[in-house]
Design a protein around this motif. Structure first.
Motif, mmCIF file in Angstrom:
data_model
loop_
_atom_site.group_PDB
_atom_site.id
_atom_site.type_symbol
_atom_site.label_atom_id
_atom_site.label_comp_id
_atom_site.label_asym_id
_atom_site.label_seq_id
_atom_site.Cartn_x
_atom_site.Cartn_y
_atom_site.Cartn_z
ATOM 1 N N PRO A 238 -0.689 11.982 -4.020
ATOM 2 C CA PRO A 238 -1.001 12.324 -3.001
ATOM 3 C C PRO A 238 -2.591 11.445 -3.703
ATOM 4 O O PRO A 238 -3.512 10.996 -4.547
ATOM 5 N N ALA A 239 -3.367 11.052 -2.121
ATOM 6 C CA ALA A 239 -4.415 9.694 -2.308
ATOM 7 C C ALA A 239 -5.337 9.543 -1.201
ATOM 8 O O ALA A 239 -4.991 9.393 -0.248
ATOM 9 N N VAL A 240 -6.907 9.380 -1.576
ATOM 10 C CA VAL A 240 -7.372 8.891 -0.603
ATOM 11 C C VAL A 240 -7.563 7.396 -0.599
ATOM 12 O O VAL A 240 -7.434 6.809 -1.443
ATOM 13 N N LEU A 241 -7.355 7.240 1.476
ATOM 14 C CA LEU A 241 -7.391 5.608 0.512
ATOM 15 C C LEU A 241 -8.323 5.086 1.783
ATOM 16 O O LEU A 241 -9.094 5.684 2.156
ATOM 17 N N CYS A 242 -8.977 3.654 0.657
ATOM 18 C CA CYS A 242 -10.691 3.460 1.354
ATOM 19 C C CYS A 242 -10.393 1.674 1.528
ATOM 20 O O CYS A 242 -9.447 1.359 0.893
ATOM 21 N N ARG B 291 3.610 11.454 3.157
ATOM 22 C CA ARG B 291 3.566 12.374 3.252
ATOM 23 C C ARG B 291 1.544 12.767 2.068
ATOM 24 O O ARG B 291 1.190 13.456 1.442
ATOM 25 N N ALA B 292 2.258 11.477 1.437
ATOM 26 C CA ALA B 292 0.761 11.479 0.652
ATOM 27 C C ALA B 292 -0.437 11.049 0.883
ATOM 28 O O ALA B 292 -1.707 11.155 -0.117
ATOM 29 N N ALA B 293 -0.754 9.940 2.200
ATOM 30 C CA ALA B 293 -1.904 9.934 2.668
ATOM 31 C C ALA B 293 -3.031 11.186 2.790
ATOM 32 O O ALA B 293 -2.912 11.662 3.828
ATOM 33 N N VAL C 264 -7.428 -1.793 8.902
ATOM 34 C CA VAL C 264 -5.817 -2.243 9.608
ATOM 35 C C VAL C 264 -4.684 -1.488 9.051
ATOM 36 O O VAL C 264 -3.632 -1.189 9.043
ATOM 37 N N VAL C 265 -4.644 -2.545 7.368
ATOM 38 C CA VAL C 265 -2.944 -1.985 6.202
ATOM 39 C C VAL C 265 -3.544 -0.544 6.112
ATOM 40 O O VAL C 265 -1.854 0.271 6.271
ATOM 41 N N MET C 266 -4.085 -0.030 5.464
ATOM 42 C CA MET C 266 -4.178 1.223 4.822
ATOM 43 C C MET C 266 -4.167 2.245 6.180
ATOM 44 O O MET C 266 -2.495 2.812 5.928
ATOM 45 N N THR C 267 -4.418 1.915 7.494
ATOM 46 C CA THR C 267 -3.771 2.453 8.955
ATOM 47 C C THR C 267 -2.260 3.181 9.024
ATOM 48 O O THR C 267 -1.902 3.876 9.162
ATOM 49 N N GLU C 268 -1.582 1.677 8.819
ATOM 50 C CA GLU C 268 -0.778 1.223 9.018
ATOM 51 C C GLU C 268 0.606 2.355 8.075
ATOM 52 O O GLU C 268 1.437 2.962 8.392
ATOM 53 N N ALA C 269 -0.134 1.645 6.771
ATOM 54 C CA ALA C 269 0.413 2.110 5.120
ATOM 55 C C ALA C 269 0.416 4.049 5.819
ATOM 56 O O ALA C 269 1.356 4.280 4.823
ATOM 57 N N VAL D 150 0.385 -1.140 0.077
ATOM 58 C CA VAL D 150 -0.344 0.056 -0.079
ATOM 59 C C VAL D 150 0.938 1.367 0.155
ATOM 60 O O VAL D 150 0.371 2.331 -0.583
ATOM 61 N N ARG D 151 1.439 1.306 1.253
ATOM 62 C CA ARG D 151 2.631 2.233 0.765
ATOM 63 C C ARG D 151 3.358 2.846 -0.654
ATOM 64 O O ARG D 151 3.537 3.669 -1.215
ATOM 65 N N ALA D 152 3.999 1.653 -1.380
ATOM 66 C CA ALA D 152 4.352 1.500 -3.100
ATOM 67 C C ALA D 152 3.465 2.345 -3.755
ATOM 68 O O ALA D 152 3.631 3.461 -4.339
ATOM 69 N N ALA D 153 2.225 2.132 -3.105
ATOM 70 C CA ALA D 153 0.945 2.889 -3.829
ATOM 71 C C ALA D 153 0.798 4.114 -3.803
ATOM 72 O O ALA D 153 1.043 5.162 -4.508
ATOM 73 N N LEU D 154 1.299 5.082 -2.535
ATOM 74 C CA LEU D 154 1.307 5.892 -1.923
ATOM 75 C C LEU D 154 2.178 7.099 -2.761
ATOM 76 O O LEU D 154 2.383 8.003 -2.991
ATOM 77 N N ASP D 155 3.763 6.182 -3.160
ATOM 78 C CA ASP D 155 4.425 6.241 -3.286
ATOM 79 C C ASP D 155 4.135 7.152 -4.583
ATOM 80 O O ASP D 155 5.101 8.232 -5.508
ATOM 81 N N ASP D 156 3.034 7.362 -5.406
ATOM 82 C CA ASP D 156 3.218 6.994 -6.894
ATOM 83 C C ASP D 156 2.358 8.435 -7.094
ATOM 84 O O ASP D 156 1.616 9.700 -7.868
#
Length: 115
Positions: A57-61, A78-80, A68-73, A49-55
């Motif tokens: 800014p994003a909203v995580l769903c 900075r992109a979350a 649990v995964v997205m909270t940690e990621a 998930v962090r790799a996807a955020l590296d691309d």
């Protein structure tokens, strides 16, 4: 804004799971969690998930375990921009699913709602 979708623990195909949402949001991405293929754990899922955020800014769903995964990621990334929990768990950063459930594994009601 781009949306990063994170599926739950029992989903074998992220693209299929989020297939009704991704066409509506062309810049969205559904992350495949390595743990579903037997090749990872929570740490590997967070890294995906962090790799996807590296691309950018994003909203995580996140759905179910995906919360649990997205909270940690998202922690200190900075992109979350926002977190959306769909039928999910809302742990504190560093808190496991076992912590949230008091050490008792969540149980699905047998046969209810199954097709």
């Amino acid at each position: 804004m781009r949306v990063v979708f994170v599926h739950g623990a029992l989903v074998g195909d992220a693209a299929w799971w989020w297939s009704r949402m991704t066409p509506l949001l062309p810049e969205s991405v559904a992350v495949e969690l390595p743990s579903r293929g037997g090749g990872g754990d929570l740490y590997a899922d967070v890294a995906a998930v962090r790799a996807a955020l590296d691309d950018g800014p994003a909203v995580l769903c996140g759905h179910s375990y995906g919360g649990v995964v997205m909270t940690e990621a998202a922690a200190d990334h900075r992109a979350a921009r926002h977190l959306v929990y769909v039928g999910s768990y809302l742990p504190d950063v560093g808190e496991s699913l076992a912590d949230v459930t008091g050490g008792v594994a969540p149980v699905e009601p047998a046969g209810e709602g199954l097709v």
